[in-house]
Structure formats: C-alpha cells, structure tokens
Design an enzyme around this catalytic site. Structure first.
Site, mmCIF file in Angstrom:
data_model
loop_
_atom_site.group_PDB
_atom_site.id
_atom_site.type_symbol
_atom_site.label_atom_id
_atom_site.label_comp_id
_atom_site.label_asym_id
_atom_site.label_seq_id
_atom_site.Cartn_x
_atom_site.Cartn_y
_atom_site.Cartn_z
ATOM 1 N N HIS A 92 0.880 -1.171 0.000
ATOM 2 C CA HIS A 92 0.000 0.000 0.000
ATOM 3 C C HIS A 92 0.910 1.211 0.000
ATOM 4 O O HIS A 92 1.917 1.248 0.705
ATOM 5 C CB HIS A 92 -0.909 -0.014 1.228
ATOM 6 C CG HIS A 92 -1.856 1.150 1.316
ATOM 7 N ND1 HIS A 92 -2.518 1.656 0.214
ATOM 8 C CD2 HIS A 92 -2.259 1.914 2.375
ATOM 9 C CE1 HIS A 92 -3.298 2.657 0.599
ATOM 10 N NE2 HIS A 92 -3.146 2.838 1.897
ATOM 11 N N ASP B 116 -7.542 3.634 -3.287
ATOM 12 C CA ASP B 116 -7.766 2.659 -2.226
ATOM 13 C C ASP B 116 -8.442 3.324 -1.026
ATOM 14 O O ASP B 116 -9.433 2.809 -0.490
ATOM 15 C CB ASP B 116 -6.441 2.030 -1.803
ATOM 16 C CG ASP B 116 -6.619 0.899 -0.799
ATOM 17 O OD1 ASP B 116 -7.054 -0.185 -1.203
ATOM 18 O OD2 ASP B 116 -6.315 1.102 0.388
#
Length: 333
Positions: free
Chosen positions: A108, A191
C-alpha cells in the site's frame, strides 16, 4: 484499457539469488511470504522482539530475525507492518541497514505517497499489492490459482525495478490471474477513497441508517437486521461474480425496478458531491487532509478513533446481529 501481465511476462530469474525479507507476518505477511517461498524464492521474516507471530513463522519453515537483522541480510525488504508503524520501523530498523541496489517493497502506497518514508536515491522502491485479503491470497495460491495484483514503481535506482516488481508479483501468485500496473498515487488515493466512500464507510453507514429507519418506524429489529445487513452478502456475491448486471439479472423484477427507481434517490447528486469532498481530502495535491488527520490521531494515541469504535460497537444492530448469528451455526466455520 490497461495492459495485464501474466506469468509468461514475468522473469522470476531476476530475483534468484536475492534474499527477500518480509517485515511483518500478519494477514498479508504470512500469505505473501509463503506464496513466494513456494514459488522458489528465498524469503526470511523480520519481526519485533516478543511478537506472537514468531512461532507461526518458524513453524511455516522460515528463518526469523529481528527487523534490523532481516533488513541487513536482505536484498529486498518488503514492509508489511501496519501503515501506522511503518515510518517508525523504517527509520529505526531498516534505513540504517540499507545498501545501494537494495529494494524496498510496499503493498500500500500510503507512507511513500504522503512522504512519511523517504528512501535514499540509490534504492529501488516498488509496490506489489494483491487485491484480496491475505487468507484468500494464500488459499487461492494453494489451489493453483492466484489473486490479481497491482504493481507500481516509485523509484528505479537499478534499472530493474519494474522487472523486480513483476517477478515479485508473480511469486505471490498474481501472474496466474493478472498483474496490472499503476502508480503509488493512483493506488493510494483510490484505495482510501474506495474504503471510505463505498466499501467500508459508505456501506456501514447505509446499513445502519436503513436499520434505524425500519426500527424507528416500528418494524421488528430482527427483520430489519435481515433486510439491511444479513442479505448484503447475497447481493455482493452476485455483484462480485458478474457485476451489477449479474445482480440485476438474478433478483426479482420487483427488486430490480425498486433498485433502478429508488436507488438514485438515496445516492443522489448531493451524495456524489460529498464523495468529491472526501476525495479532495485524500488527494495529496489538495492538501492530503485525511493523511495529516490520521497521522495526528495516531501520534495522539487514537482518542477519537477509540470513541468512534466504541460508538459503532454500541449500535443496536450489533446486539441484534450477535443474537441472530448465534442461531446460524454454519457461521462458526
């Protein structure tokens, strides 16, 4: 349309002879580490002293070291600790042990995109992000398949960062399903937006509001639970399998007509405008309000976060749900 890459497009050879240190052995850590190990890559695990995961990692056949030791031994360091501790872990244990030509890998982009971690220029920085929870990433791999992966290159010091990222994603199993190239900015901001507006924040608020509307109108809380929460899985499974079209094909005409005529009254132009406000708070070039807020909350010890958690746990839908789920013996599996 974005290009998809598969195993045939990835050369695992670029990682042969390299040691990959996976920092963290939680949901993603255990899955990605085990998949790469089974793909023939050399993987070690880095964990903080006293971690409950040390035993699990050793039982899975891994050499386990302190985070600093693992970083020093590795050519490629994949940081799979929680977002909130990555910067401190990097500064204390990883940065002092980096050598030119090493690579740092993320699943991420939060800490890189918002400049919480700033690696030296002689280090590759790339991302491998399976689009699924860790248990699914592992299970599908053991069944011979794979979960689609995103890759992105933030810094290419060696000239091989993209090849490394593709090989790394293939080792995780992504090349069996498809690897999509993106950027750290795109992955991070989309995201966070998806989590906040649709998948978690939006859906949770919609479920609670629906439950409250029915119970406040005098309907039985158990019936409201079934209609506003329990059956969400039935609908999302259909959407997952074949998109909105599959869902609408599968439900009754009455349900579909209600979907098409009433849905836009709930999620309307005002809702979309507020979605854009949330997106602006996420975007780095608009000030990164969310990232700053979350970092400050973390440093303060999560006072507001805990209050919100407690408020959510005290919502009446949780007590009703616990009672009903205790009757559903299959859920215990």
């Amino acid at each position: 349309m974005a290009q998809l890459f598969y195993d045939a497009d990835c050369d695992l050879g670029v990682l042969q002879g390299k040691t990959i240190a996976v920092i963290g052995y939680g949901s993603q850590g255990h899955a990605q580490a085990q998949n790469m190990k089974d793909s023939g890559l050399k993987v070690i695990i880095g964990l903080k002293d006293g971690s409950k995961s040390i035993k699990d990692a050793k039982e899975a056949g891994f050499e386990v070291y302190s985070i600093a030791e693992a970083a020093k031994k590795a050519d490629i360091i994949q940081i799979l600790a929680p977002d909130t501790v990555q910067a401190a872990t990097y500064e204390k244990d990883i940065q002092p042990n980096l050598e030119p030509g090493n690579a740092i890998v993320f699943s991420h982009g939060f800490n890189i995109h918002y400049d919480l971690i700033n690696p030296p220029k002689d280090i590759d920085v790339y991302m491998v992000a399976p689009k699924g929870p860790g248990h699914l990433v592992r299970r599908v791999y053991t069944e011979g398949g794979g979960v689609p992966c995103l890759i992105a290159v933030h810094q290419d010091a060696t000239g091989t960062a993209r090849k490394r990222a593709l090989a790394h994603a293939a080792g995780v199993g992504g090349g069996r399903a498809g690897i999509l190239e993106t950027s750290f900015r795109e992955e991070t901001e989309t995201d966070l937006f998806g989590e906040q507006v649709v998948l978690c924040g939006g859906l949770s608020a919609l479920i609670q509001a629906g439950f409250e509307t029915l119970t406040e109108a005098g309907y039985d809380p158990e019936i409201a639970y079934f209609e506003c929460l329990h059956e969400v899985k039935l609908i999302t499974d259909l959407i997952y399998e074949g998109g909105l079209a599959r869902m609408r094909f599968s439900i009754s005409d009455t349900a579909e007509y209600g979907d098409l005529t009433r849905g836009p009254r709930i999620i309307d132009a005002g809702t979309k405008a507020r979605m854009k406000e949330v997106l602006n708070e996420i975007q780095k070039d608009k000030g990164a309000k969310f990232a700053k807020e979350w970092v400050a909350e973390t440093k303060a010890g999560y006072p507001n976060f805990q209050k919100l958690r407690d408020k959510g746990a005290a919502h009446p839908i949780e007590a009703v749900g616990a009672r009903l789920r205790s009757m559903m013996k299959w859920l215990a599996k």
